[in-house]
Design an enzyme around this catalytic site. Structure first.
Site, mmCIF file in Angstrom:
data_model
loop_
_atom_site.group_PDB
_atom_site.id
_atom_site.type_symbol
_atom_site.label_atom_id
_atom_site.label_comp_id
_atom_site.label_asym_id
_atom_site.label_seq_id
_atom_site.Cartn_x
_atom_site.Cartn_y
_atom_site.Cartn_z
ATOM 1 C CG ASN A 1 -0.151 -0.049 2.520
ATOM 2 O OD1 ASN A 1 0.545 0.899 2.845
ATOM 3 N ND2 ASN A 1 -0.216 -1.164 3.248
ATOM 4 C CG ASP B 1 -6.167 -6.088 6.702
ATOM 5 O OD1 ASP B 1 -5.505 -5.911 7.738
ATOM 6 O OD2 ASP B 1 -7.048 -5.296 6.316
ATOM 7 C CE LYS C 1 9.492 -11.702 -13.965
ATOM 8 N NZ LYS C 1 9.993 -11.342 -15.248
ATOM 9 C CE LYS D 1 -9.557 -1.524 11.997
ATOM 10 N NZ LYS D 1 -8.847 -0.680 11.056
#
Ligand SMILES: Cc1cc2nc3c(=O)[nH]c(=O)nc-3n(C[C@H](O)[C@H](O)[C@H](O)COP(=O)(O)O)c2cc1C
Length: 404
Positions: free
Chosen positions: A214, A283, A293, A343
């Site tokens: 991310n 996650d 590869k 949370k």
């Protein structure tokens, strides 16, 4: 820029070392942040950098040895007025000779007398040839200076102007300034606290060259770690791969995957007083990773199976000892506060920082942030500004809700 880093009264002592040439740049940066600077130079220092350069940058007279016992300025006693004026007295570079003067309280020079007269913290940055630094006489004077309450910052290792390689370098400008901010920090409420901060993204590899991740830059976690260090904490930063330089003074542990972050956090958090989870941990990871590869081979479509990574915050929450504080970050794009609150409760956190990653000037990669902070004590606060300002505000809330 945190407000307290501006409008400070910095007295700078420059002695006769080759690295004195770096000091005008330090002065220039301090001026850029609106600080007020007075400079005292030893006679030898003026052979390395000119008083005129420094006066031009400070906009003030540079104090020289001949000003010490001069009657030119009538009633003004330079070593007393400068000593009283200063909020911090930084001596950079400090020669072996100046360190000896500090150790013995010698007052026959303007610089030496001002060290004795001031009540401000005195920060000494030694810089010299490696053999001069290692000499038992210098080492004894460094030790004695430390015992007298002076803050002596050991020189760095590297290439020395005298041609040697080793310990003796003046730290770079950024390090000198970071140490200065820590000394000048208006709050020292985290002294003695062991704090773990996680930051940055994690990477989950599919094969040796492909991963999912991310865009987390690590800036928020770095700001949390840096501000905790300013406030006196002993900080360990567990960080995923990022391209920004880690904050000075903080111990860093590099990790790549969520599993590595999980292992590092659990190992380190045992003895921690506060754990701040600012990392953007993946996650999911690939259920199967390939050693080689993956080739295209005309498949047209490729299906992969992802499996859940361990939940680090939940595990730390489960193992939390009495008195340990767990702070989480929630990057949300919908129902930000509701999701964060759920949370907080589910993972046994004490405080959660909810971040709307869809808002402008907030979240990933941005230099600013705008967050809602929810404490288990019921307090809810909004913070916005540079990530450093937000981090400072977070520590204010931790202090008020859990430490005082
Ligand atoms: C070219 C040159 C470079 C020097 N560099 C250093 C140095 O980096 N650190 C140091 O402790 N002394 C250094 N010295 C020695 C000091 O200048 C000398 O000890 C002087 O008396 C220090 O005076 P002060 O402490 O009053 O500034 C150097 C001398 C010369 C000639």
């Amino acid at each position: 820029m945190l407000k307290w880093k501006t409008n400070r009264k910095v007295l700078l002592g420059i002695s006769g070392g080759i690295s004195a040439y770096k000091i005008p740049d330090v002065v220039s940066t301090l001026k850029k942040y609106n600080n007020d600077i007075e400079v005292i130079m030893t006679r030898s220092a003026s052979s390395f950098v000119t008083p005129l350069s420094l006066s031009t940058l400070t906009g003030k007279k540079t104090w020289m040895e001949e000003d010490f016992l001069s009657d030119q300025r009538g009633w003004e006693i330079p070593h007393i007025s400068l000593a009283d004026w200063a909020e911090v007295f930084v001596i950079a570079p400090a020669t072996a000779n100046v360190i000896r003067r500090a150790a013995f309280g010698e007052a026959e020079t303007l610089l030496g007398a001002t060290m004795l007269a001031t009540r401000a913290p005195v920060v000494i940055f030694p810089a010299m040839n490696i053999h001069m630094w290692e000499h038992p006489a210098t080492q004894r004077h460094v030790k004695m200076s430390g015992e007298l309450g002076y803050i002596v910052i050991p020189p760095e290792e590297g290439f020395l102007a005298c041609g040697y390689e080793g310990k003796g370098r003046l730290p770079k400008k950024e390090v000198i300034l970071e140490i200065l901010w820590r000394v000048l920090s208006p709050k020292r409420d985290l002294i003695g606290k062991k704090i773990i901060v996680t930051s940055g993204p994690t990477r989950e590899f599919m094969d040796p060259v492909r991963f999912i991740s991310n865009p987390s830059s690590g800036k928020m976690g770095y700001a949390v770690a840096r501000t905790a260090w300013y406030r006196g904490a002993d900080v360990t930063l567990i960080k995923g791969p990022t391209y920004i330089e880690p904050p000075f003074g903080v111990r860093t542990i590099d990790v790549t995957t969520a599993q590595e972050m999980y292992d590092a956090v659990l190992k380190e958090s045992d003895g921690a007083d506060i754990v701040v989870k600012a990392a953007a941990v993946g996650d999911y990871r690939f259920a199967h990773t390939l050693d080689q590869k993956l080739k295209r081979e005309g498949r047209g479509r490729l299906e992969v199976i992802l499996e859940e990574n361990p939940d680090i915050a939940a595990e730390v929450g489960k193992r939390k000892r009495q008195g340990q504080i767990l702070v989480g970050f929630a990057a949300e794009s919908t129902e930000v506060v509701e999701n964060a609150l759920s949370k907080l409760n589910k993972k046994n956190m004490d405080m959660i920082v909810a971040n709307d990653i869809t808002a402008r000037g907030s979240g990933f990669e941005s230099d600013t942030n705008s967050v809602t902070v929810i404490c288990k004590t019921g307090r809810t606060s909004r913070l916005e500004g540079s990530k450093e300002e937000v981090a400072w505000g977070l520590w204010d809330i931790v202090e008020a809700e859990f430490l005082s």
